[in-house]
Design a protein around this motif. Structure first.
Motif, mmCIF file in Angstrom:
data_model
loop_
_atom_site.group_PDB
_atom_site.id
_atom_site.type_symbol
_atom_site.label_atom_id
_atom_site.label_comp_id
_atom_site.label_asym_id
_atom_site.label_seq_id
_atom_site.Cartn_x
_atom_site.Cartn_y
_atom_site.Cartn_z
ATOM 1 N N ILE A 84 8.643 14.677 -30.140
ATOM 2 C CA ILE A 84 8.949 13.936 -29.164
ATOM 3 C C ILE A 84 8.987 14.399 -27.877
ATOM 4 C CG2 ILE A 84 10.835 12.354 -28.814
ATOM 5 C CD1 ILE A 84 11.716 12.045 -31.624
ATOM 6 N N ASN A 100 19.990 12.540 -31.454
ATOM 7 C CA ASN A 100 18.844 12.337 -30.134
ATOM 8 C C ASN A 100 17.972 12.191 -30.962
ATOM 9 O OD1 ASN A 100 16.476 13.805 -28.375
ATOM 10 N ND2 ASN A 100 17.898 13.837 -27.262
ATOM 11 N N GLN A 154 15.407 8.014 -30.003
ATOM 12 C CA GLN A 154 14.507 8.348 -29.606
ATOM 13 C C GLN A 154 13.395 7.433 -30.531
ATOM 14 O OE1 GLN A 154 13.092 11.532 -27.303
ATOM 15 N NE2 GLN A 154 14.656 13.107 -27.953
ATOM 16 N N SER A 184 13.247 3.835 -29.856
ATOM 17 C CA SER A 184 13.323 3.843 -28.933
ATOM 18 C C SER A 184 11.935 2.665 -29.193
ATOM 19 C CB SER A 184 13.721 4.646 -27.555
ATOM 20 O OG SER A 184 12.991 4.291 -26.254
#
Length: 933
Positions: free
Chosen positions: A405, A538, A542, A545
């Motif tokens: 990522i 986290n 992501q 998203s």
């Protein structure tokens, strides 16, 4: 007149005292100190003058006069120092010392009034009615003082007028006007007093009116003109103190003002200032920086405008030398960071292979144990190995995913998937962890949700797993609930709505943003025993998203949390998921007893891997399919095999010495008279970094399979790529379960239990018996707790416990008890007290009766005596597993203790452990272990 003077003096004294207090409290700089000095001097003088008015004898009057002069002698000097500071006219230290010394000498002469004529040549005293009259002729020291006072007034007034003319600020102008008026009025009365004393010795002291008027103007300056404020003063002083050079020029380009930093930059600014603006303008037009004495300056030019009128330009020279040095260093560090990032990427690629390869061996060999072994203890150990290995794999995947990522290389790859299968996998993974902590894992699945969807199944499963894992980690008692619903968008798409609610420790509102920080865990001290990387949420945020969604968090500290998200998914088929709980029970039975999905005895497969253990795993996983498998340990061996034999599929490891998988495939495809030119080639790899699929497909592979191998995916891939005429599928639903072989007679005759249903739910007879023992060991305690909750009218906790009995009773086949518990649970959720009251006794009676019948499963006669070493080893393992919160292993060891008799001195302790384990009271287990530590 006398009384008027007294009133004026009293008012003056009060006003001066207030003014002195204000100045004292708000003083911040030398200007304020001089003003305070002036206020105190006038106050002392006014008090002394009041004492003079009330004197009745000459001796008293002279004493009062001397006290008055203690202040009066300094008034003019204090005001002079104050005006000098206000006008930014710094007096040399020697001049200030000289003036102060002169005033000290004058006051010394005043103190000798009774014995010398230095200040007054002659003096006399009389009372005129109420008025005390003190007449005198002036001596040399008096004339000297008057001369100094006149000088102070003239010089001070001149400085104030010049400052007023230069000042542009309206507030500053008003402030200076007030000070000018104060000085003018005081000067007027002082001069008037001097003139009158020159023509008459029988006179009135007119300075008595000057001081109160001065006080009034000073008050106005303080209260209305910000005399004590620092804003305007700061503007006047700070320009010389800022590090930037400031140069102001008029409309003709002539320098009118510059500060000290500008003077240091251009030492000749005062003598040749007309050239400096030209140099600056040329540099500005060229777009370059100005360099002076190895310093780099950024130039700014702004017009000086006021009320629309242009007064010239203001140049600012900002020193950016350190900034440029910092930027050069930053560029250097960036190059180093890029180099380190490339090294990190290479390291992760290698670690992906090197770490996942041994994990693959562990998981795959363990899978063979689960498939082939029938010993309950060994199967339990193998299940623990599977859970631990999957946890380790999850940690590795977290690190790899985070790196992908960060590098922007993780891709979302939508595929068709079965939502039922995805949810089954999630529950299978999390349920053992929840049960090990005594938690209930609830599922609330909308029966009308479409079953077949299109989206990134792997990432969706990863997202929900991360959220569920966190919920189980941070929940000590109660339950974790996963809810899945949907909202129809159109005929092709839905919003998939997922929520996870727990009764855990909760999160403080100020800590919620920390959830999404990388490598950060909230309340680290409190949660230090909970393992994890701090990356899960986290990564989850992501990933969501990237899929057009986000994670929402609601939490109440100490009571629990809810994590939820909505995700757009395409609908492949509007077939509904149905009753998920029933489907999950069926999947559990299928999971307990492995059954190959197909056989292909005529198929030929080649597997190439440089690690012998991987080859062994691969062959063992497929041995029940009867596929003919050849193995090779290098690219060269692969080429030798493929030159002689036609294969249906070739599995090629990517990272091998000499020739890697890609190079081997290129040579294989280029071989003349190639027997395997059209043979599907699958890349068999532990490389899980982003872009792997694209790399392998571009290299000529048909597909790729990651290590550790998931048996279901391997079998599915074989069914997809093997020739259809060589594959014979197996109907797993035809596998019959023997329902009575190992069961005692009293169970077969028990009408409270549906044996076939219970065995089907548990998978086989062995697991069914083990489940019955667990039920028997805990049901009585659960009934007692329910009864206590009912007595306390705690409907919420009563409903939670009833729900647990509903699930466990259905699992063992106690259908009637389960149905009754389900009805009571619904009543509890609806707060239907009447229904609960009329049915709870029946349910408790049935549960206790069944528990009593099943209790015979818990006891065995003639048990072997456990040795001291074996018991100590068991205690040691219990302590170790408690230290890492591995409660499942703790329960396993204590369950095993039931198969032994114990030494007399340890019998009570072992009984306590077994009872605590049956109640899932891990804190009590810890305390029991501490007793004998």
């Amino acid at each position: 007149m006398y009384n008027l003077l007294l009133i004026i003096q009293y008012i003056t004294i009060v006003g001066l005292f207030a003014e002195t207090c204000i100045v004292f409290r708000r003083r911040k700089n030398p200007l304020h100190n001089y003003l305070l000095f002036s206020c105190i001097s006038i106050l002392i003088n006014s008090v002394g003058y009041l004492l003079q008015l009330e004197a009745t004898t000459k001796d008293v009057y002279i004493t009062a006069l001397q006290f008055s002069y203690l202040g009066r002698i300094w008034v003019a000097l204090a005001l002079f120092f104050f005006v000098s500071e206000l006008c930014n006219m710094q007096l040399p230290l020697w001049s200030r010392i000289t003036l102060v010394s002169a005033h000290v000498i004058i006051y010394a002469s005043i103190l000798t009034l009774r014995s010398s004529n230095l200040y007054y040549k002659t003096t006399s005293f009389m009372l005129d009615g109420e008025f005390p009259k003190f007449t005198h002729t002036n001596g040399i020291m008096h004339h000297f003082l008057m001369m100094l006072v006149i000088c102070y007034m003239v010089v001070g007034f001149t400085m104030l007028i010049k400052t007023f003319r230069k000042e542009h600020s309206a507030v500053a102008k008003k402030r200076i006007v007030m000070v000018i008026l104060s000085v003018v009025f005081l000067s007027f009365f002082v001069i008037l007093n001097i003139v009158v004393s020159a023509v008459s010795i029988n006179r009135f002291d007119f300075t008595a009116f000057g001081y109160p008027i001065t006080t009034v103007f000073m008050f106005i300056a303080i209260l209305r003109c910000d005399l004590l404020g620092t804003k305007e003063i700061a503007k006047e002083v700070m320009i010389d103190r800022i590090p930037e050079g400031i140069i102001a020029v008029d409309t003709k380009g002539v320098v009118q003002y510059f500060n000290e930093p500008a003077k240091k930059m251009f030492p000749n600014l005062q003598t040749s200032n007309e050239k400096i603006p030209e140099i600056i303008d040329e540099t500005l037009s060229s777009g370059k920086k100005l360099t002076i004495n190895e310093h780099i300056y950024r130039l700014e030019k702004n017009a000086l405008l006021r009320s629309g009128e242009n007064f010239g330009d203001l140049y600012a020279l900002v020193d950016e030398t350190e900034h440029y040095r910092y930027m050069r260093e930053l560029e250097k560090q960036k190059r180093l960071a890029d180099s380190a990032n490339q090294a990190k990427s290479a390291f992760l690629a290698n670690m992906s292979h090197d770490i996942r390869t041994p994990i693959n061996a562990v998981l795959s060999m363990n899978e063979m144990i689960l498939r082939e072994c029938s010993d309950d203890n060994i199967l339990n150990y193998a299940e623990k190995i599977r859970c631990a290995s999957n946890s380790l794999l999850g940690l590795v995947n977290d690190i790899l995913d985070f790196s992908k990522i960060e590098a922007g290389k993780l891709n979302i790859i939508p595929v068709d998937y079965d939502l039922t299968s995805l949810l089954n996998d999630l529950i299978n993974i999390l349920q053992p962890k929840a049960e090990a902590k005594g938690l209930e894992l609830k599922t609330v699945i909308d029966e009308n949700i479409p079953k077949l969807l299109h989206g990134d199944e792997i990432r969706l499963k990863q997202i929900i797993t991360n959220i569920l894992t966190n919920a189980v980690k941070y929940t000590k008692t109660g339950h974790v609930e996963i809810s899945v619903g949907f909202e129809k968008i159109d005929e092709k798409n839905i919003f998939l709505k997922v929520g996870v609610t727990d009764t855990g420790i909760g999160i403080k509102q100020e800590d919620i943003p920390k959830l999404f920080s990388k490598f950060e865990r909230i309340e680290e001290k409190r949660n230090r025993s909970i393992e994890g990387t701090g990356l899960g949420i986290n990564i989850t945020q992501q990933l969501l998203s990237m899929m057009g969604s986000n994670l929402e968090v609601k939490s109440e500290y100490g009571k629990g949390s809810t994590f939820s998200f909505s995700l757009t998914q395409e609908v492949i088929k509007w077939e509904t998921i149905g009753n998920f709980d029933e489907a999950f029970v069926r999947s559990l039975a299928n999971r307990k007893q492995y059954q190959e999905k197909f056989t292909a005895p005529k198929a030929n497969v080649l597997i190439v891997d440089d690690t012998p253990m991987n080859l062994e795993v691969f062959v063992n996983l497929l041995k029940k399919t009867l596929i003919q498998i050849d193995t090779a340990q290098s690219g060269a061996e692969c080429l030798a095999f493929t030159a002689k034999k036609k294969y249906d599929i070739i599995f090629l490891d990517h990272m091998m010495p000499d020739k890697d998988g890609i190079e081997t495939l290129e040579e294989l495809r280029a071989m003349p008279e190639n027997l395997n030119k059209e043979t599907p080639a699958i890349c068999f790899t532990a490389n899980a970094i982003s872009g792997a699929r694209k790399t392998y497909i571009s290299a000529g592979f048909n597909d790729y399979l990651t290590k550790p191998v998931e048996p279901d995916k391997l079998e599915k891939m074989l069914m997809d790529y093997l020739p259809k005429d060589k594959v014979r599928t197996i109907d797993c639903t035809n596998v019959e379960l023997n329902t009575t072989a190992l069961l005692p007679d009293f169970l077969i005759k028990n009408d409270e239990i549906a044996l076939k249903e219970g065995i089907k739910n548990c998978g086989d007879e062995s697991m069914y018996l083990s489940t019955l023992k667990t039920y028997a060991s805990s049901i009585i305690t659960q009934c007692d707790e329910i009864e206590q909750y009912w007595e306390n009218k705690d409907i919420v906790n009563l409903t939670v416990k009833i729900h647990a009995i509903k699930s466990t009773s259905r699992l063992i086949g106690a259908i009637r008890i389960s149905s009754l518990a389900e009805d009571i649970e619904k009543a509890g959720n609806a707060k239907d007290i009447a229904f609960i009251s009329s049915h709870i006794e029946e349910m408790l009676t049935r549960c206790r009766g069944l528990g009593k019948q099943l209790s015979s499963l818990l006891y065995k006669g003639d048990l072997p005596l456990i040795t001291e070493n074996e018991l100590n080893e068991a205690y040691t393992l219990i302590r170790e597993f408690l230290s890492v919160d591995d409660y499942s292993s703790v329960l396993e060891i204590i369950e095993n203790l039931k198969n032994y008799a114990y030494p007399k001195e340890e019998k009570e302790r072992c009984k306590k452990l077994i009872k605590a384990a049956s109640e899932f009271d891990y804190d009590l287990i810890s305390n029991i272990m501490l007793e004998g530590a």
